[in-house]
Structure formats: structure tokens, C-alpha cells
Design an enzyme around this catalytic site. Structure first.
Site, PDB file in Angstrom:
ATOM      1  N   SER A   1       0.861  -1.189   0.000  1.00 51.51           N
ATOM      2  CA  SER A   1       0.000   0.000   0.000  1.00 51.51           C
ATOM      3  C   SER A   1       0.896   1.237   0.000  1.00 51.51           C
ATOM      4  CB  SER A   1      -0.952  -0.030   1.203  1.00 51.51           C
ATOM      5  OG  SER A   1      -1.885   1.026   1.144  1.00 51.51           O
TER       6      SER A   1
ATOM      7  N   HIS B   1      -2.358  -1.209  -3.429  1.00 47.07           N
ATOM      8  CA  HIS B   1      -3.402  -0.203  -3.255  1.00 47.07           C
ATOM      9  C   HIS B   1      -2.959   1.081  -3.962  1.00 47.07           C
ATOM     10  CE1 HIS B   1      -4.471  -2.265   0.835  1.00 47.07           C
ATOM     11  NE2 HIS B   1      -4.829  -2.992  -0.209  1.00 47.07           N
TER      12      HIS B   1
ATOM     13  N   ASP C   1      -4.494  -4.775   5.979  1.00 42.85           N
ATOM     14  CA  ASP C   1      -4.891  -5.641   4.878  1.00 42.85           C
ATOM     15  C   ASP C   1      -3.825  -6.702   4.618  1.00 42.85           C
ATOM     16  OD1 ASP C   1      -6.340  -6.639   2.715  1.00 42.85           O
ATOM     17  OD2 ASP C   1      -5.430  -5.244   1.297  1.00 42.85           O
TER      18      ASP C   1
END
Length: 363
Positions: A177, A204, A297
């Protein structure tokens, strides 16, 4: 996170956009805008007398663009730089990622119009990122950044501890991310062109930025990088990134599956979906890697992969822009290894090569 005042410099060539960004930033009582300038050269000059906590930088500007301005600032007065752009043209977005290679810590989609459907979400993401990046410790980048050459032979085994014995590695899953793109680039650039295992990646990223990320990775690494396609069998020496708004997984035959199932951890694609799919369908024949990023996540699912016998790697705190995701995985006991960004490719080679050697396969 502290309640200290966060001082921001805005650099954007549009006067209207500068006014909007200043208004948005100062809607947060913790943020103060020190200055708003019209191009990269003015940003460099501003930094000679002022010390903002964060620079919010457009990429396409006259005199000195965002990439060159980032490079100069990181070589002279290093500070967290967040690239904020409205363009999604792949070639232009590739320049955005070059700025991250030069030291920028994040890239964001610019909230350009209150009439835009995603304006509120983009605005909140901007404020959250500014608050988070203000606490990132950056270091000076030296001129003519040293590039790490990719290994030229599969016979060179990194000097890391031997991984646990297990089946030949079929697939590698990577989740990332905030701060992920330059780490991904470093990993892929450090793997040989004839790397024997496909890589599946969930990064992400703002909507529309993915084609530019793929183009940049193709330009700067020796591997073939693609947007993943439903029903395709991933190939050795190729890397596949989950497309916008689709989860990426595999079936028992290692064929890529794209899904519009519900968001997980507030995102789609989710690292959790990929890692769970690898745990269920590949077990010990997979490797999981969790890189820098806010949130959690993929953390529990990296632990699930480890429980099925897979090798698992988490990026260490010192080399992470944000240690949320890998830190959570480490706390859960999900990582076989905790490695700095510049050793992760070595770790992957060690796992793949030792597993192949143990089964009498040619490296």
C-alpha cells in the site's frame, strides 16, 4: 500520531487548484499551509528559507516539473513529498512513479472539482495522507541515484539462512500500500529476467494510476509486468497486478481469477483476498510478501499462508514508509522472515532456489 501542527508547502501551476488545495488542507485544524507556489523551481527556492513538514507537489509544472523538483529537494533539503496529480495518462503517471524513485513518499489522485463523485473520498484521503506522511523520517538522496543491477544468473544464491524444506514454489504473492511502488520496483529489478516463478501483486493505488505503474515497472525492471487478466495462467518471469476494483486470486490450477466480491478491509483489490486464495489453493507451494502500507490488509492472511506451510516475508519497520500492514503481520506471527526492502529479492531467490535444489531441479 501527535496533535502537533503540520506545516505544508503546496506546489501546483493552477491558481484555482492551489486555492482549492489550500482550502482543503486548512479545513483540518492540525494543518497550516506555509506557502503555495506555482512550479517546482519556486518550491525549491521556498525550501531554502522555510522548513515545511510535507510538500504537496503536482507533477506537470513549468520551469521545473514535480520529478526534477523532488530530486533536487531530496538531494538538498529532504522532506516528505506527496505527489498529487489529476492525470491518469500512463506515460505521465510513469513520471509520477519516477518521482517516488527519487524520494517522494506517496502519490495521490488530486481532488479537482467539488462536483466530482469521488471528491469527498479523495479529499479525506489527501488529509489522512498528509497527516501520516508528516511523521515519516526521510533521508537525503545523493545525486545520480545508485541503481541496483539485476542478478544475471540463477546460480547465485543469496547468503540468507536456508528456508524450510518444502515443495517447489509455484506462485509468489505480494501485497503493498502506501510507499509500495518503489519497493516493488526494487524487488522486481533485483530478480533475474529468467526468474522461474510468476508474481501476483496487489498494490493499493488511486483509480486510473495502475497503467502508469505497469508502464514504469516495465521500463525499470527486467521482468514482464502486466495487469492481471481473468482466466490466464501466470507465466514465469512475469508479474501481474490486480486491476482497479477487482480482487485477484487463483484457482487450484494456478489460473488467475478476478472477482467483484465485497471489499475487504475497506479496499478492492485486497491483499487479504490474494493471500487467502494462495493459502487455500497453493499451500506450501506459495510464498507471501507483505510490504509497507497503512492498515492491516493481508496481515491475518499472511499468517494463514504461514500456517499452510508457505514461506512468508514481511518488510521491516526501518525501510517501511508506513509499517501498518507488515507490522500487524509480524505481531500475529505471520512472517517467517522480516527483511529490509533491499533484501527481499534475495529472500525470494533463496526460497525458490533452495526449494528447487531440494527436489533435484536445475536452478
Amino acid at each position: 500520531m501527535t496533535n502537533r501542527t503540520i506545516k505544508v508547502l503546496v506546489a501546483d501551476d493552477s491558481a484555482v487548484t492551489r486555492m482549492l488545495l489550500v482550502h482543503l488542507l486548512e479545513s483540518d485544524p492540525q494543518i497550516v499551509v506555509l506557502g503555495a507556489v506555482e512550479d517546482g523551481q519556486a518550491a525549491v527556492e521556498f525550501m531554502q528559507t522555510e522548513k515545511p513538514d510535507v510538500v504537496l507537489m503536482d507533477i506537470h509544472m513549468p520551469r521545473l516539473d514535480g520529478f526534477e523538483a523532488t530530486r533536487v529537494i531530496m538531494e538538498t533539503q529532504p522532506v516528505p513529498i506527496v505527489i498529487c496529480t489529476a492525470t491518469t495518462d500512463p506515460a505521465a503517471v510513469a513520471t509520477t512513479f519516477r518521482s517516488m524513485e527519487a524520494g517522494a513518499v506517496a502519490c495521490l489522485a488530486k481532488p479537482v472539482s467539488r462536483e466530482h463523485a469521488d471528491f469527498e473520498a479523495l479529499s479525506q484521503n489527501l488529509l489522512q495522507t498528509i497527516r501520516l506522511m508528516s511523521e515519516v523520517k526521510v533521508v537525503r538522496r545523493w545525486p545520480r541515484l545508485r541503481s541496483v543491477p539485476a542478478p544475471t544468473s540463477r546460480t547465485t544464491t543469496p547468503q540468507l539462512r536456508s528456508p524450510s524444506p518444502g515443495p517447489r514454489v509455484r506462485l509468489i504473492g505480494i501485497g503493498a500500500s502506501t510507499g509500495g511502488p518503489p519497493v516493488l520496483q526494487s524487488i522486481l529489478a533485483s530478480l533475474p529476467k529468467d526468474f522461474t516463478v510468476p508474481l501476483l501483486i496487489v498494490q493499493h493505488i488511486a483509480q486510473g494510476f495502475l497503467p502508469g505503474l505497469v508502464e514504469w515497472l516495465n521500463q525499470t525492471t527486467g521482468l514482464h509486468v502486466h495487469v492481471a487478466v481473468h482466466g490466464m495462467l501466470p507465466l514465469p518471469g512475469h508479474a501481474y497486478l490486480a486491476p482497479d476494483d477487482f480482487h485477484l486470486g487463483v484457482n487450484t490450477a494456478s489460473v488467475m481469477i478476478l472477482s467483484r466480491q465485497a471489499q475487504e478491509n475497506g479496499v478492492r483489490p485486497a491483499v487479504s483476498y490474494l493471500f487467502r486464495s494462495l493459502a487455500q489453493n497453493c499451500g506450501a507451494a506459495a510464498v507471501g510478501v507483505l510490504l509497507t502500507g497503512m492498515g492491516k490488509d493481508g496481515a491475518a492472511e499472511l499468517k494463514l499462508m504461514r500456517d499452510t506451510g508457505a514461506e512468508t516475508i514481511a518488510q521491516d519497520q526501518a525501510s517501511s514508509v508506513v509499517h501498518g500492514m507488515p507490522g500487524e503481520a509480524i505481531a500475529l506471527g505471520g512472517a517467517n522472515r522480516v527483511l529490509p526492502a533491499d533484501r527481499i529479492a534475495d529472500g525470494l531467490l533463496a526460497v525458490v532456489n533452495s526449494r528447487a535444489a531440494a527436489r533435484g531441479l536445475r536452478l
